[in-house]
Structure formats: C-alpha cells, structure tokens
Write a protein that holds these residues in place. Structure first.
Motif, mmCIF file in Angstrom:
data_model
loop_
_atom_site.group_PDB
_atom_site.id
_atom_site.type_symbol
_atom_site.label_atom_id
_atom_site.label_comp_id
_atom_site.label_asym_id
_atom_site.label_seq_id
_atom_site.Cartn_x
_atom_site.Cartn_y
_atom_site.Cartn_z
ATOM 1 N N THR A 1 38.973 38.988 11.658
ATOM 2 C CA THR A 1 40.099 39.468 12.790
ATOM 3 C C THR A 1 39.199 40.972 13.853
ATOM 4 O O THR A 1 38.121 41.198 13.150
ATOM 5 N N VAL B 1 38.552 43.809 17.417
ATOM 6 C CA VAL B 1 38.749 44.169 18.000
ATOM 7 C C VAL B 1 38.541 44.281 19.891
ATOM 8 O O VAL B 1 37.216 44.898 19.844
ATOM 9 N N SER C 1 41.933 41.118 18.937
ATOM 10 C CA SER C 1 43.099 41.925 19.796
ATOM 11 C C SER C 1 42.265 42.769 21.105
ATOM 12 O O SER C 1 41.070 43.128 21.204
ATOM 13 N N ARG C 2 42.689 43.220 22.317
ATOM 14 C CA ARG C 2 42.206 43.942 23.045
ATOM 15 C C ARG C 2 42.455 45.123 23.311
ATOM 16 O O ARG C 2 43.477 45.534 23.220
ATOM 17 N N ILE C 3 41.620 45.859 23.822
ATOM 18 C CA ILE C 3 41.789 47.139 24.935
ATOM 19 C C ILE C 3 41.416 46.969 26.254
ATOM 20 O O ILE C 3 40.189 47.125 26.289
ATOM 21 N N LEU D 1 43.469 51.835 19.518
ATOM 22 C CA LEU D 1 43.062 51.617 18.173
ATOM 23 C C LEU D 1 43.985 50.779 17.019
ATOM 24 O O LEU D 1 43.622 49.572 16.827
ATOM 25 N N ALA E 1 46.159 48.052 18.396
ATOM 26 C CA ALA E 1 45.025 46.887 18.219
ATOM 27 C C ALA E 1 44.965 46.106 16.655
ATOM 28 O O ALA E 1 44.184 45.641 16.508
ATOM 29 N N ILE F 1 43.343 47.951 14.069
ATOM 30 C CA ILE F 1 41.800 48.359 13.970
ATOM 31 C C ILE F 1 41.540 48.570 12.872
ATOM 32 O O ILE F 1 40.652 48.253 11.423
ATOM 33 N N ALA G 1 40.148 45.338 10.992
ATOM 34 C CA ALA G 1 39.266 44.407 11.835
ATOM 35 C C ALA G 1 38.027 44.707 11.633
ATOM 36 O O ALA G 1 37.469 45.842 10.029
ATOM 37 N N PHE H 1 34.395 44.940 15.554
ATOM 38 C CA PHE H 1 34.799 46.211 16.464
ATOM 39 C C PHE H 1 33.508 46.094 17.882
ATOM 40 O O PHE H 1 32.536 46.296 17.759
#
Length: 111
Positions: free
Chosen positions: A5, A7, A28-30, A39, A42, A44, A47, A50
């Motif tokens: 995963t 971010v 996942s997106r920010i 975070l 999303a 984190i 994840a 990053f």
C-alpha cells in the motif's frame, strides 16, 4: 501480485501513483495539506510507501514517519527538498531523470 500500500501526497502530475497501481499497489491520495489527520485518513499506519510529489509539504515526511516508522518515504519532484527534510526521506528522485514506470518498478521490487 503484491500486498503493498502507498500514500501519494501532492499533485502527482507525472503519474507515479497510477504506475504503482498498475503494479497492484493499493494507492491512497492526499491532494491538500499533509497533516496527521490527512495521513491517518489515507491509511499511513498500514502503508509501505509514502510518496511526496510536492516539496512544499516536506514536513509531511516527519509526520508520516512518526505515524509509521517503517514507511519508506520517497520524494518524486523536480524541486529540491528543504534541508530539514533531506535526512528524513529514504529516496529522492527527479522525474526528469527517471520515469514513473522505472521508479514504480524499483519501489515494488525493493519492497
């Protein structure tokens, strides 16, 4: 198939997030400010990666590492990383030097 995963924080105009998804990485997106709350939202905590594409949000690296000390922080941007953040990033890559496909291949292979 991978259980990775990631971010991705920032505009990602080069498409690294899409390349990671093509390698079966859950992304996942920010899109806005990188904060503890964004975070957390999303994912984190779980994840492996990053990916920061906006060096103006470089403080997000420290926050991401605080939330998940095992996350690998990758900066994929043409702008230089501020001095305070250089020691916190695990990898910094200029998109003009390596394509998103090459970077995604290496990140997945190295995970």
């Amino acid at each position: 198939m991978t259980d990775l995963t990631a971010v991705v924080a920032g505009p990602d105009s080069e498409g690294l997030g899409d390349e990671l998804e093509s390698h079966d990485v859950t992304v996942s997106r920010i899109d806005g400010a990188v904060t503890g709350d964004t975070l957390d939202d999303a994912g984190i905590d779980d994840a492996a990666l990053f990916v920061l594409t906006d060096t103006a949000e470089a403080t997000g690296i420290a926050v991401a590492k605080d939330r998940n000390p095992d996350v690998r922080a990758v900066v994929y941007a043409t702008e230089s990383l501020p001095e305070f953040a250089k020691g916190q990033a695990d990898l910094a890559v200029d998109p003009e030097l390596l394509s998103p496909a090459v970077v995604a291949d290496e990140l997945v292979a190295g995970a």
